[in-house]
Motif scaffolding. Structure first.
Motif, PDB file in Angstrom:
ATOM      1  N   UNK A 111       0.843  -1.201   0.000  1.00  0.00           N
ATOM      2  CA  UNK A 111       0.000   0.000   0.000  1.00  0.00           C
ATOM      3  C   UNK A 111       0.874   1.246   0.000  1.00  0.00           C
ATOM      4  N   UNK A 112       0.327   2.347  -0.498  1.00  0.00           N
ATOM      5  CA  UNK A 112       1.040   3.622  -0.441  1.00  0.00           C
ATOM      6  C   UNK A 112       1.242   4.010   1.028  1.00  0.00           C
ATOM      7  N   UNK A 113       2.373   4.621   1.421  1.00  0.00           N
ATOM      8  CA  UNK A 113       3.376   5.242   0.548  1.00  0.00           C
ATOM      9  C   UNK A 113       4.516   4.326   0.098  1.00  0.00           C
ATOM     10  N   UNK A 114       4.390   3.029   0.246  1.00  0.00           N
ATOM     11  CA  UNK A 114       5.427   2.119  -0.222  1.00  0.00           C
ATOM     12  C   UNK A 114       5.478   2.177  -1.758  1.00  0.00           C
ATOM     13  N   UNK A 115       6.621   2.584  -2.330  1.00  0.00           N
ATOM     14  CA  UNK A 115       6.715   2.660  -3.792  1.00  0.00           C
ATOM     15  C   UNK A 115       6.492   1.323  -4.491  1.00  0.00           C
ATOM     16  N   UNK A 166      -1.690  13.740  -2.262  1.00  0.00           N
ATOM     17  CA  UNK A 166      -0.928  13.627  -1.015  1.00  0.00           C
ATOM     18  C   UNK A 166       0.495  13.142  -1.273  1.00  0.00           C
ATOM     19  N   UNK A 167       1.304  13.189  -0.203  1.00  0.00           N
ATOM     20  CA  UNK A 167       2.677  12.673  -0.276  1.00  0.00           C
ATOM     21  C   UNK A 167       2.679  11.165  -0.535  1.00  0.00           C
ATOM     22  N   UNK A 168       1.633  10.484  -0.084  1.00  0.00           N
ATOM     23  CA  UNK A 168       1.523   9.051  -0.354  1.00  0.00           C
ATOM     24  C   UNK A 168       1.524   8.797  -1.864  1.00  0.00           C
ATOM     25  N   UNK A 176       2.810  10.807  -4.087  1.00  0.00           N
ATOM     26  CA  UNK A 176       4.113  11.232  -4.609  1.00  0.00           C
ATOM     27  C   UNK A 176       5.164  10.129  -4.541  1.00  0.00           C
ATOM     28  N   UNK A 177       4.878   9.076  -3.778  1.00  0.00           N
ATOM     29  CA  UNK A 177       5.815   7.941  -3.698  1.00  0.00           C
ATOM     30  C   UNK A 177       6.063   7.333  -5.071  1.00  0.00           C
ATOM     31  N   UNK A 178       5.170   7.617  -6.025  1.00  0.00           N
ATOM     32  CA  UNK A 178       5.343   7.111  -7.396  1.00  0.00           C
ATOM     33  C   UNK A 178       6.654   7.593  -8.009  1.00  0.00           C
ATOM     34  N   UNK A 179       7.121   8.773  -7.581  1.00  0.00           N
ATOM     35  CA  UNK A 179       8.348   9.341  -8.156  1.00  0.00           C
ATOM     36  C   UNK A 179       9.570   8.476  -7.840  1.00  0.00           C
ATOM     37  N   UNK A 180       9.472   7.694  -6.756  1.00  0.00           N
ATOM     38  CA  UNK A 180      10.603   6.831  -6.376  1.00  0.00           C
ATOM     39  C   UNK A 180      10.795   5.666  -7.342  1.00  0.00           C
ATOM     40  N   UNK A 181       9.772   5.392  -8.163  1.00  0.00           N
ATOM     41  CA  UNK A 181       9.921   4.350  -9.187  1.00  0.00           C
ATOM     42  C   UNK A 181       9.879   4.957 -10.597  1.00  0.00           C
ATOM     43  N   UNK A 182      10.044   6.278 -10.665  1.00  0.00           N
ATOM     44  CA  UNK A 182      10.190   6.936 -11.963  1.00  0.00           C
ATOM     45  C   UNK A 182       8.914   7.432 -12.618  1.00  0.00           C
ATOM     46  N   UNK A 183       7.780   7.367 -11.899  1.00  0.00           N
ATOM     47  CA  UNK A 183       6.512   7.870 -12.467  1.00  0.00           C
ATOM     48  C   UNK A 183       6.351   9.343 -12.124  1.00  0.00           C
TER      49      UNK A 183
END
Length: 215
Positions: A162-166, A189-191, A193-200
């Motif tokens: 689940x978010x915020x886990x990328x 939300x910041x949750x 934004x966790x997508x950015x950690x995998x390049x999205x």
């Protein structure tokens, strides 16, 4: 967002609370627990504490051998000393009946809903998968959409993280064989934004012109 990046986008990940609908998650949960408390006979604050602490445990549990529904029922069973079967029966009975009453408070974000309905881009329902499939599909319908509009709908039974886990995003990309540069995530939300950690690429729902261009 660069024009080239916009042209590359084929897949749009979408959050629900605060994005597809204008309601904040807190507003939805207040009504949710009011109804669930009546259904279960468990006092509101006790139930809220029990469920939310179990959700927190579920999010922290990164084991890849169980889906989120299994993780959650295990966590709430241990905390409440009631069997997993008790909780499964209660939640499914609730989602089949009383849960429908929540549709009355939902305020769809009309401008976004219209674009979702018309786009030829592939859509991924990427709300945090903390509801089972039956409830997730109903939430989509509460907003005036249909589950069939989405290439993929994340829910408790088909998600390990689940978010915020990328890894939430990585798991979906692996299942659908997507490249991050073809994807964009629209959320609030910041949750999300966790997508950015995998390049999205992330676009905040307040950045209206940016997400309009993506569609």
């Amino acid at each position: 967002m660069e024009k080239k990046t916009i042209d590359n986008v084929k897949y749009i990940f979408l959050d629900y609370d605060g994005t597809i609908i204008e309601n904040a998650e807190s507003e939805f949960l207040k009504e949710y627990f009011t109804l669930l408390s009546k259904k279960s006979g468990i006092e509101f604050n006790q139930l809220l504490q029990l469920v939310m602490s179990s959700v927190e445990e579920t999010i922290k549990n990164t084991a890849n051998d169980k889906n989120l529904f299994e993780k959650f029922t295990m966590a709430i069973s241990q905390s409440s000393r009631k069997s997993p079967e008790y909780w499964i029966k209660l939640f499914y009975a609730f989602y089949e009946t009383e849960f429908d009453q929540l549709s009355r408070i939902v305020k769809p974000k009309k401008e976004l809903i219209e674009l979702i309905s018309k786009t030829d881009k592939k859509l991924i329902f990427a709300s945090n998968p903390l509801f089972p499939k039956i409830a997730t599909y109903k939430r989509i319908k509460f907003a005036g959409l249909e589950p069939e509009m989405f290439l993929y709908v994340a829910h408790m039974e088909n998600s390990t993280y689940a978010k915020p886990n990328p890894m939430f995003f990585k798991e979906i990309m692996a299942k659908l064989n997507l490249s991050p540069d073809e994807c964009v995530m629209i959320g609030d939300t910041e949750f999300d934004m966790a997508c950015e950690k995998v390049g999205i690429k992330f676009i905040h729902i307040n950045e209206t012109e940016k997400w309009k261009q993506v569609f």
